[in-house]
Motif scaffolding. Structure first.
Motif, PDB file in Angstrom:
ATOM      1  N   GLU A 289       0.828  -1.197   0.000  1.00  0.00           N
ATOM      2  CA  GLU A 289       0.000   0.000   0.000  1.00  0.00           C
ATOM      3  C   GLU A 289       0.863   1.248   0.000  1.00  0.00           C
ATOM      4  O   GLU A 289       2.014   1.230   0.420  1.00  0.00           O
ATOM      5  CB  GLU A 289      -0.937   0.010   1.220  1.00  0.00           C
ATOM      6  N   THR A 325       1.294  -4.923   6.648  1.00  0.00           N
ATOM      7  CA  THR A 325       0.037  -4.218   6.871  1.00  0.00           C
ATOM      8  C   THR A 325      -1.069  -5.231   7.104  1.00  0.00           C
ATOM      9  O   THR A 325      -1.062  -6.333   6.550  1.00  0.00           O
ATOM     10  CB  THR A 325      -0.322  -3.333   5.668  1.00  0.00           C
ATOM     11  N   ALA A 326      -2.055  -4.825   7.933  1.00  0.00           N
ATOM     12  CA  ALA A 326      -3.220  -5.657   8.212  1.00  0.00           C
ATOM     13  C   ALA A 326      -4.275  -4.802   8.892  1.00  0.00           C
ATOM     14  O   ALA A 326      -3.952  -3.998   9.786  1.00  0.00           O
ATOM     15  CB  ALA A 326      -2.857  -6.847   9.107  1.00  0.00           C
ATOM     16  N   ASP A 327      -5.532  -4.940   8.460  1.00  0.00           N
ATOM     17  CA  ASP A 327      -6.672  -4.259   9.081  1.00  0.00           C
ATOM     18  C   ASP A 327      -6.482  -2.748   9.111  1.00  0.00           C
ATOM     19  O   ASP A 327      -6.769  -2.079  10.112  1.00  0.00           O
ATOM     20  CB  ASP A 327      -6.906  -4.779  10.503  1.00  0.00           C
ATOM     21  N   GLY A 328      -5.995  -2.201   8.025  1.00  0.00           N
ATOM     22  CA  GLY A 328      -5.862  -0.767   7.940  1.00  0.00           C
ATOM     23  C   GLY A 328      -4.739  -0.172   8.755  1.00  0.00           C
ATOM     24  O   GLY A 328      -4.715   1.042   8.995  1.00  0.00           O
ATOM     25  N   ARG A 329      -3.817  -0.989   9.221  1.00  0.00           N
ATOM     26  CA  ARG A 329      -2.688  -0.506  10.017  1.00  0.00           C
ATOM     27  C   ARG A 329      -1.393  -1.094   9.454  1.00  0.00           C
ATOM     28  O   ARG A 329      -1.395  -2.172   8.857  1.00  0.00           O
ATOM     29  CB  ARG A 329      -2.850  -0.888  11.494  1.00  0.00           C
ATOM     30  N   GLN A 331       2.525  -2.225  10.491  1.00  0.00           N
ATOM     31  CA  GLN A 331       3.318  -2.636  11.655  1.00  0.00           C
ATOM     32  C   GLN A 331       4.771  -2.808  11.243  1.00  0.00           C
ATOM     33  O   GLN A 331       5.079  -3.470  10.249  1.00  0.00           O
ATOM     34  CB  GLN A 331       2.786  -3.941  12.237  1.00  0.00           C
ATOM     35  N   GLU A 382       3.032   0.338  15.550  1.00  0.00           N
ATOM     36  CA  GLU A 382       1.806   0.183  14.770  1.00  0.00           C
ATOM     37  C   GLU A 382       1.212   1.548  14.507  1.00  0.00           C
ATOM     38  O   GLU A 382       1.036   2.344  15.434  1.00  0.00           O
ATOM     39  CB  GLU A 382       0.799  -0.704  15.510  1.00  0.00           C
ATOM     40  N   PRO A 384      -1.807   3.749  11.924  1.00  0.00           N
ATOM     41  CA  PRO A 384      -2.881   3.657  10.930  1.00  0.00           C
ATOM     42  C   PRO A 384      -2.379   4.077   9.558  1.00  0.00           C
ATOM     43  O   PRO A 384      -1.522   4.964   9.435  1.00  0.00           O
ATOM     44  CB  PRO A 384      -3.940   4.611  11.473  1.00  0.00           C
TER      45      PRO A 384
END
Length: 411
Positions: A289, A325-329, A331, A382, A384
């Motif tokens: 992303e 990235t995962a769930d809109g965040r 890391q 982490e 957003p």
């Protein structure tokens, strides 16, 4: 590794008299006194060999003075051991030949091992031993040795010489190569720092060099015009003022570009710097992303600070950086080993992690620094992908302001 190889070499000769001592000390009859003397000579050579081999290794690796007196003493003890063995064979026959021959190995390892380290070339050492074998064989004849026994002594000396060469000289060579590699790694790290300083100084020179030259020339011209009463002096000074402002702006851009953290650059820099320090760095970047500038900056600063902490506070052999990235965040996890019990606890010993935590919180993210099992340390950030909070920490002052505000003119 240095201590392991050295002490293995120091303690190896002790194995032989310790193995032969029970047999020699239990001997009775006519050869008891000579057996005890042989055992004592074996242990004496081992004790002497610790200091002799240590100083010989220092001579081989660091070029320090050679311990020739200790070498001569070790040679005398070794020749005395051979003479005692010859006397034992003449007094009691060829009994307990294994124990007697084993005792000679300890002195041979220390004497010939030290000699192999002190010789400038291997061929020189081999020449010494080639001549020394017949000399030792002839030396035992006045003590009752026979021609066959003298031949055995000659071949025994040659065997000990080759065995010590393959054991001691090889160990010294490995230690020398290891320390040269360590020195090369330190030089490589210093060169990386020097290259970065050179790049920054080159940028500063390119930006300010021409402008300062123009300012100097125009100021001189304005002074000459002012002495003549020419109104053109005002125009020249206005031009000087404009060039000075442009120089200040360009200088700020250079410093800002130097201080801003770029994520791909920091990841590549972390791999290069840690690799130069002998630390295996693995980067796992699965982010596809598009990240905002604020998020990339915080992640880049985390990589930079984490790399600094690995080099400064740990004796690491590996470091892993994972970005996903995962769930809109997004890391970022940075983990390294080599953290000792005396290492600073998370949240103490500096303001680096605290500053990163504030940067992450300003974007609605979190930073966790924790010590894990097996001497590992992990930093996890982490954030957003689309941060809504824009209340970021105040940027650090420009170098000029910091210099002016710091006591003594340093920041």
């Amino acid at each position: 590794m240095d201590s392991y190889m050295r002490w293995t070499l120091y303690l190896l000769p002790f194995i032989f008299p310790l193995t032969a001592a029970p047999v020699l000390l239990s001997e009775t009859g006519q050869g008891r006194g000579l057996s005890w003397a042989l055992a004592a000579l074996g242990f004496a050579q081992c004790v002497l060999g610790v200091g002799l081999l240590r100083r010989s290794l220092e001579r081989y690796r660091l070029g320090r003075p050679a311990p020739w007196r200790l070498v001569v003493l070790a040679g005398i003890l070794q020749l005395a051991s051979i003479v005692v063995v010859v006397l034992l064979v003449g007094a009691t026959g060829a009994t307990d030949g294994t124990a007697r021959g084993t005792t000679l190995l300890s002195g041979g390892l220390t004497f010939f091992g030290a000699l192999s380290l002190l010789a400038a070339r291997v061929r020189t050492y081999l020449l010494w031993c080639l001549v020394g074998g017949p000399v030792a064989g002839l030396a035992v004849l006045p003590f009752g040795g026979r021609a066959a026994g003298a031949v055995v002594v000659v071949f025994m000396v040659w065997f000990l010489a080759l065995w010590s060469l393959s054991t001691v000289r090889t160990t010294g060579w490995v230690l020398a190569v290891m320390w040269e590699a360590e020195a090369a790694r330190a030089v490589q790290a210093r060169l990386a720092v020097a290259e970065e300083r050179l790049r920054f100084s080159r940028d500063v020179h390119d930006v300010l060099g021409r402008n300062l030259t123009v300012i100097a020339l125009k100021s001189e011209l304005a002074g000459q015009l002012a002495r003549r009463g020419s109104p053109a002096a005002v125009e020249q000074m206005a031009e000087v003022q404009r060039i000075a402002r442009d120089s200040q702006r360009e200088m700020r851009e250079v410093v800002r570009g130097y201080r801003e953290a770029d994520l791909p650059t920091e990841l590549a820099g972390a791999r290069g710097v840690l690799g130069a320090a002998g630390i295996v760095c693995r980067v796992d970047d699965t982010v596809r992303e598009e990240l905002t500038d604020e998020v990339r900056s915080v992640l880049a600063w985390t990589v930079r600070e984490g790399t600094t902490n690995v080099l400064r506070h740990a004796e690491s052999g590996r470091c892993a950086i994972r970005l996903r990235t995962a769930d809109g965040r997004v890391q970022l996890m940075m983990e390294n080993d080599g953290v000792g019990v005396a290492a600073p606890k998370p949240g103490t010993g500096g303001s680096g992690l605290a500053g990163l935590r504030e940067r992450a919180a300003a974007l609605g993210g979190t930073l966790v620094a924790e010590r894990r099992g097996k001497g590992t340390f992990r930093v996890t950030v982490e954030l957003p992908l689309a941060p809504e909070c824009t209340d970021r920490p105040e940027p650090a002052p420009e170098p000029s302001a910091a210099l002016a505000a710091s006591p003594g003119g340093t920041s």
